[in-house]
Motif scaffolding. Structure first.
Motif, mmCIF file in Angstrom:
data_model
loop_
_atom_site.group_PDB
_atom_site.id
_atom_site.type_symbol
_atom_site.label_atom_id
_atom_site.label_comp_id
_atom_site.label_asym_id
_atom_site.label_seq_id
_atom_site.Cartn_x
_atom_site.Cartn_y
_atom_site.Cartn_z
ATOM 1 N N LEU A 14 -72.308 -94.000 53.912
ATOM 2 C CA LEU A 14 -73.117 -93.617 52.757
ATOM 3 C C LEU A 14 -74.573 -93.982 53.024
ATOM 4 C CD1 LEU A 14 -72.728 -92.278 50.032
ATOM 5 C CD2 LEU A 14 -72.359 -94.514 49.022
ATOM 6 N N ALA A 15 -75.305 -93.037 53.607
ATOM 7 C CA ALA A 15 -76.711 -93.277 53.933
ATOM 8 C C ALA A 15 -77.621 -92.939 52.759
ATOM 9 C CB ALA A 15 -77.118 -92.447 55.152
ATOM 10 N N ASN A 16 -77.326 -91.844 52.065
ATOM 11 C CA ASN A 16 -78.137 -91.390 50.937
ATOM 12 C C ASN A 16 -77.250 -90.761 49.878
ATOM 13 O OD1 ASN A 16 -79.891 -90.531 53.611
ATOM 14 N ND2 ASN A 16 -81.165 -91.498 52.052
ATOM 15 N N GLY A 191 -74.850 -84.622 57.082
ATOM 16 C CA GLY A 191 -75.527 -85.669 57.836
ATOM 17 C C GLY A 191 -76.904 -85.960 57.279
ATOM 18 N N SER A 192 -77.389 -87.177 57.508
ATOM 19 C CA SER A 192 -78.693 -87.564 56.967
ATOM 20 C C SER A 192 -79.831 -86.740 57.553
ATOM 21 C CB SER A 192 -78.941 -89.055 57.222
ATOM 22 O OG SER A 192 -78.857 -89.356 58.604
ATOM 23 N N THR A 218 -74.172 -88.876 55.221
ATOM 24 C CA THR A 218 -73.726 -89.923 56.136
ATOM 25 C C THR A 218 -74.824 -90.166 57.169
ATOM 26 O OG1 THR A 218 -72.698 -88.363 57.655
ATOM 27 C CG2 THR A 218 -71.339 -89.198 55.866
ATOM 28 N N PRO A 219 -74.919 -91.377 57.702
ATOM 29 C CA PRO A 219 -75.932 -91.633 58.733
ATOM 30 C C PRO A 219 -75.536 -90.998 60.057
ATOM 31 C CG PRO A 219 -74.553 -93.558 58.455
ATOM 32 C CD PRO A 219 -74.130 -92.579 57.396
ATOM 33 N N LEU A 220 -76.511 -90.738 60.889
ATOM 34 C CA LEU A 220 -76.226 -90.297 62.260
ATOM 35 C C LEU A 220 -75.697 -91.486 63.043
ATOM 36 C CD1 LEU A 220 -79.374 -88.123 63.096
ATOM 37 C CD2 LEU A 220 -77.153 -87.367 62.240
ATOM 38 N N LEU A 221 -74.653 -91.257 63.825
ATOM 39 C CA LEU A 221 -74.152 -92.315 64.696
ATOM 40 C C LEU A 221 -75.052 -92.400 65.920
ATOM 41 C CD1 LEU A 221 -70.277 -91.890 64.610
ATOM 42 C CD2 LEU A 221 -71.723 -93.396 63.246
ATOM 43 N N LEU A 222 -75.526 -93.604 66.206
ATOM 44 C CA LEU A 222 -76.450 -93.811 67.317
ATOM 45 C C LEU A 222 -75.891 -94.830 68.294
ATOM 46 C CD1 LEU A 222 -79.778 -94.105 65.280
ATOM 47 C CD2 LEU A 222 -78.876 -92.060 66.410
ATOM 48 N N LYS A 223 -76.330 -94.727 69.539
ATOM 49 C CA LYS A 223 -76.032 -95.756 70.532
ATOM 50 C C LYS A 223 -77.022 -96.903 70.347
ATOM 51 C CE LYS A 223 -76.097 -92.691 73.949
ATOM 52 N NZ LYS A 223 -75.954 -92.056 75.282
ATOM 53 N N SER A 224 -76.789 -97.986 71.055
ATOM 54 C CA SER A 224 -77.628 -99.169 70.852
ATOM 55 C C SER A 224 -79.078 -98.931 71.251
ATOM 56 C CB SER A 224 -77.063 -100.367 71.632
ATOM 57 O OG SER A 224 -76.978 -100.068 73.008
#
Length: 422
Positions: A14-16, A191-192, A218-224
């Motif tokens: 839940l990003a927004n 997606g956000s 939903t937020p974007l899934l990101l790598k580190s």
């Protein structure tokens, strides 16, 4: 908090949302019809789309009714992107992609029961509206100054943006209004990175009907390192098995970073909170076991390709690393493994098969022929999981898997492969 929203929040999904309290009240009232949309800008959905589909599945499991929209109309236009104008694909190509995306997305939600999902295509209504009606009925609700203020538009003003892409937001917003009128749809998810388009649809429904509807992103899934999760050197990670095999998908998730794997598990697995918390503890206490990565890889591969394909992928991985028989792999699985390992072509020499020494170098297992000879002399070189003891050994037809492949290995973990031309 509403149980569904609380779970989505815990899972980091839940990003927004446009009005959290109003959305919670709407969900508490009873089943809500919601939609999530996908543009056919390619022949397959990818991992980012999977997050949206699984979020839709969570909403449906909570009793709500999904509309899965595939954008036969919006796919002909293309959402503006920062890198420049999109290439226009033909109507025939887009129609083919629509069919493929409909089939792919349909496996993640249920089309039966009281809250059965429905598949929709925005070409069904966009194709029947005239340009005059579109401008009168939709365009009049969009202030140009607000459209110019959108980040993606501002980033493209200097390099140039066509009126076609500039107007994309109107076309997508019309989807929400149409679904609201046809099916009583009151929630859009996405997606956000689509938040601007999503909220524009919410605003259009309010302006055109006086009704308040909702949105969550939903937020974007990101790598580190901050880059998008789901991107590899070879491109995206796709849901189509012909583009990303079950073996490649399973390996991709097995390689998830320790620092991000629990985040990915929460978003893409249906394991309970207790199971995920236990896996989180195992990652902290015994990271070498990679328990969370195995759970993630198994769960996502089962969802996308099915349990049987996942078991074949696991068997293939064991075979490649010497714990199972390579000869037992069927040809499609073997071909997928060779593609993932990036098997290189190699030619026979002097009427014989290629030298193992040359194959070790060509496949990238060792850096030089001297290193290859040294690996053989030290007992650390393998051809199809059989130790090589002769530095002059060649790869003969009877050595080839499926009549054309050979797997080379040095030690336990350095793997390569060749495809022998005949």
């Amino acid at each position: 908090m509403n149980a569904l929203l609380e779970d989505l929040t815990w899972r980091g999904l839940l990003a927004n949302s446009t009005d959290p309290r109003a959305l919670e009240a709407q969900l508490d009232e009873g089943p809500v019809t919601f939609y999530v949309g996908f543009d056919p800008t390619g022949p397959s959905l990818h991992i980012g789309h999977l997050v949206q589909l699984l979020t839709a599945r969570r909403l449906q499991a909570a009793g709500h009714r999904p509309l899965i929209l595939v954008g036969g109309a919006t796919g002909l236009i293309g959402d503006p992107k920062a890198s420049g104008e999109r290439v226009m694909n033909s109507k025939e190509v887009v129609a083919g992609w629509v069919s493929r995306l409909r089939e792919q997305s349909s496996q993640f939600v249920s089309f039966e029961g009281e809250n059965a999902a429905r598949m929709v295509n925005n070409l069904d209504w966009a194709s029947s509206i005239s340009a005059i009606d579109f401008l009168r009925d939709i365009g009049k609700y969009f202030p140009v100054n607000r459209m110019l203020d959108r980040e993606i538009v501002k980033s493209r003003l200097e390099s140039g943006i066509s009126f076609t892409e500039f107007s994309y937001v109107l076309l997508q917003s019309m989807d929400y209004l149409e679904l609201f009128r046809r099916y009583g749809c009151r929630l859009q998810t996405g997606g956000s990175d689509q938040w601007g388009n999503i909220t524009a649809g919410v605003e259009l429904v309010r302006r055109a009907s006086g009704e308040h509807v909702h949105a969550l992103a939903t937020p974007l899934l990101l790598k580190s390192d901050g880059t998008k999760f789901g991107k590899t050197e070879g491109g995206g990670v796709w849901l189509d098995p012909a583009m990303t095999s079950a073996y490649a998908l399973h390996q991709f998730f097995l390689n998830a970073e320790d620092s991000k794997v629990i985040e990915y598990l929460k978003a893409m697995s249906f394991r309970s909170r207790e199971e995920i918390m236990d896996l989180e503890q195992q990652t902290l206490s015994s990271p070498h076991r990679r328990a969370a990565q195995h759970a993630l890889a198994d769960d996502v591969t089962d969802l996308v390709h099915g349990e049987i394909a996942r078991r074949h992928a696991e068997e293939a991985a064991r075979a490649v690393f010497g714990s199972a028989e390579l000869a037992r792999l069927d040809e499609p699985t073997l071909a997928a493994v060779m593609a993932e390992i990036k098997a290189v072509e190699i030619d026979p020499t002097d009427g014989h098969g290629p030298a193992v020494v040359s194959a070790l170098v060509a496949s990238g297992v060792v850096a030089s022929k001297s290193a290859a000879r040294r690996a053989i002399e030290e007992g650390g070189a393998y051809l199809n999981n059989v130790k090589v003891t002769d530095i002059d050994q060649t790869i003969e037809p009877e050595d080839l898997l499926a009549g054309r492949y050979a797997v080379l290995r040095r030690g336990k973990h350095t793997i390569g492969a060749v495809r022998v031309n005949r």
